[in-house]
Every structure is written in C-alpha cells, then in structure tokens.
Design an enzyme around this catalytic site. Sequence first.
Site, PDB file in Angstrom:
ATOM      1  N   ARG A 151      54.083  -6.529  -3.379  1.00 41.81           N
ATOM      2  CA  ARG A 151      54.721  -7.841  -3.428  1.00 41.81           C
ATOM      3  C   ARG A 151      56.166  -7.671  -3.880  1.00 41.81           C
ATOM      4  O   ARG A 151      56.450  -7.577  -5.077  1.00 41.81           O
ATOM      5  CB  ARG A 151      53.974  -8.773  -4.381  1.00 41.81           C
ATOM      6  N   ASP A 153      60.028  -8.541  -4.758  1.00 43.69           N
ATOM      7  CA  ASP A 153      60.662  -9.684  -5.412  1.00 43.69           C
ATOM      8  C   ASP A 153      61.719 -10.326  -4.526  1.00 43.69           C
ATOM      9  O   ASP A 153      62.083  -9.802  -3.470  1.00 43.69           O
ATOM     10  CB  ASP A 153      61.328  -9.229  -6.717  1.00 43.69           C
ATOM     11  N   TYR A 169      60.002   3.842  -2.279  1.00 48.51           N
ATOM     12  CA  TYR A 169      61.133   2.910  -2.350  1.00 48.51           C
ATOM     13  C   TYR A 169      62.454   3.658  -2.188  1.00 48.51           C
ATOM     14  O   TYR A 169      62.587   4.822  -2.574  1.00 48.51           O
ATOM     15  CB  TYR A 169      61.139   2.174  -3.693  1.00 48.51           C
ATOM     16  N   ARG A 225      63.929  -0.930 -10.337  1.00 50.62           N
ATOM     17  CA  ARG A 225      65.235  -1.507 -10.686  1.00 50.62           C
ATOM     18  C   ARG A 225      65.634  -1.160 -12.118  1.00 50.62           C
ATOM     19  O   ARG A 225      66.824  -1.001 -12.420  1.00 50.62           O
ATOM     20  CB  ARG A 225      65.216  -3.015 -10.467  1.00 50.62           C
TER      21      ARG A 225
END
Length: 259
Positions: A50, A52, A111, A202
Amino acid sequence: MVRIALKVEYDGAPFAGWQRQADQPSVQGAIEAALAKLEPGAHTIAAAGRTDAGVHGLAQVAHCDLKRDWTPFRLSEALNFHLKPAPVSIVDAAVVDDDWHARFSAVERRYLFRILMRRAPATHQSGLVWQVKNPLDVQAMQQAAQHLLGLHDFTTFRSSICQAASPVKTLDALEVKAKETLWGDEVHFRVRARSFLHNQVRSFVGTLERVGSGAWAPDDVKTALEAADRARCGPVCPPQGLYLAGVKYPQDPFSKSVT
C-alpha cells in the site's frame, strides 16, 4: 470465477495513495472503478503493498477475481481503456491459482528512490524526484547504509502510525549509486526486503541524505539505529522520489502470461 494478477504502473502524484479512500482519489479505487465498467458490481482488489500519497509504482502487483473467463490480454486492454485519463496503466496480466495472493504470496519487495542534485528547478522530472541543491557524498552514504543491512529493530526508522506487529525486520539490500541523466546528476537508492515498516524507506533516505550532505558521519546512522528511538531518525524525505519497483514471488506469475 477466475483470479488474475495485474502488474500496475502509476504516477502517484494525483492520488491519496494506493488504498481506496472514501472521499479522495486512490489507485485502488481507479482500478476497481474500471473493473466495474467491465463487470457491473462491487470489486475489491488486493495489492502487494500500500504505497502512500505521492509514491509511484513501476511494477506494483495486484489481483482481482472476475466472473467472466477473461484472457489476460483482453482484460489489460479493456482496463487501460477505462482507466484513461488517470495516470495508471496495466502493463501485464496473468491467470493465477485461486489461492495465489498478491500480498501474502510475495517473498520480496523492491523500492527505488531518486534524488536529483541540481540548483535549477526540475521541469520534466518535477514530482518524480526529490531535488536537493548541493552534491551528495555517495561513498559516505553507501558506507552508512551498510549499518542498516540484516536483521534489526528498526524502531528509529518506523513511522509513529505504523501498524506492523513488530519493528524487527530483515533488510536484504540498500545500494546507493550515482547516476548521470539528461537532466542532471542523480543518486539512486535501491532497497530490497521481504516487507517494510511504514515510512521505513523514506526514513532511510532522509537519514542517509544527512550523511551525504556532511551533516552526519556514517557511524551516526549506526548510533541512531541502535538507539531504537524514532526521535533519533533523520528527516523523513518527501514521497515523490519513491517508487515501488518490483515484487518477487516463488514463481513469477507473469513469466507465462498470455498475450
């Protein structure tokens, strides 16, 4: 009933994230609305992760259950037609077993994070990178990243609203590399793990940027990690440079997809 896996590409800028929202646009909502055009009624799809608000997808994976006997090619073509003009694209589809699950069958998520280093404002890459004005020390960031590899309590790099049962995760790879592009020098962070905590990537990148800028020493990242204290994390970087770049399964569902 047939279960079909979807490989999804999207620009996260106009969305409140992947997950369906009652009053805001989402990637999940856009795909489910397109499915309802093909088979009237409510649809609920599941995804590998999921993302952001503002985070992009290069190879997100989801699955849907449909009553009609769709071929993957016809389904992807039809969905892409009904998804327009949303920046969402079904780049591949494949029939999978009924017990296959986009989230629970996954064994790895990958990622990519992009930092653009230049003083002039980004034009073509605006919204697709985190832009910093000064050069970063890539070697120092890679040295610092080594402290994060392996099995750790990642409380320092975990959002306060994270719903994971435990902060203990295994980080398999965190590569930091310089990249020359047509629009300027970039730093690319490639991160791999079975699963991630909320805002973990992040938080990593924001902390490593402090090392690259010279504000932190590489060993400060080790100290922050071992503190297991969210207050010791560096700044959480903005979402627009982050991409869900791939999902791994024991068997690639798209390796034999029918076109």
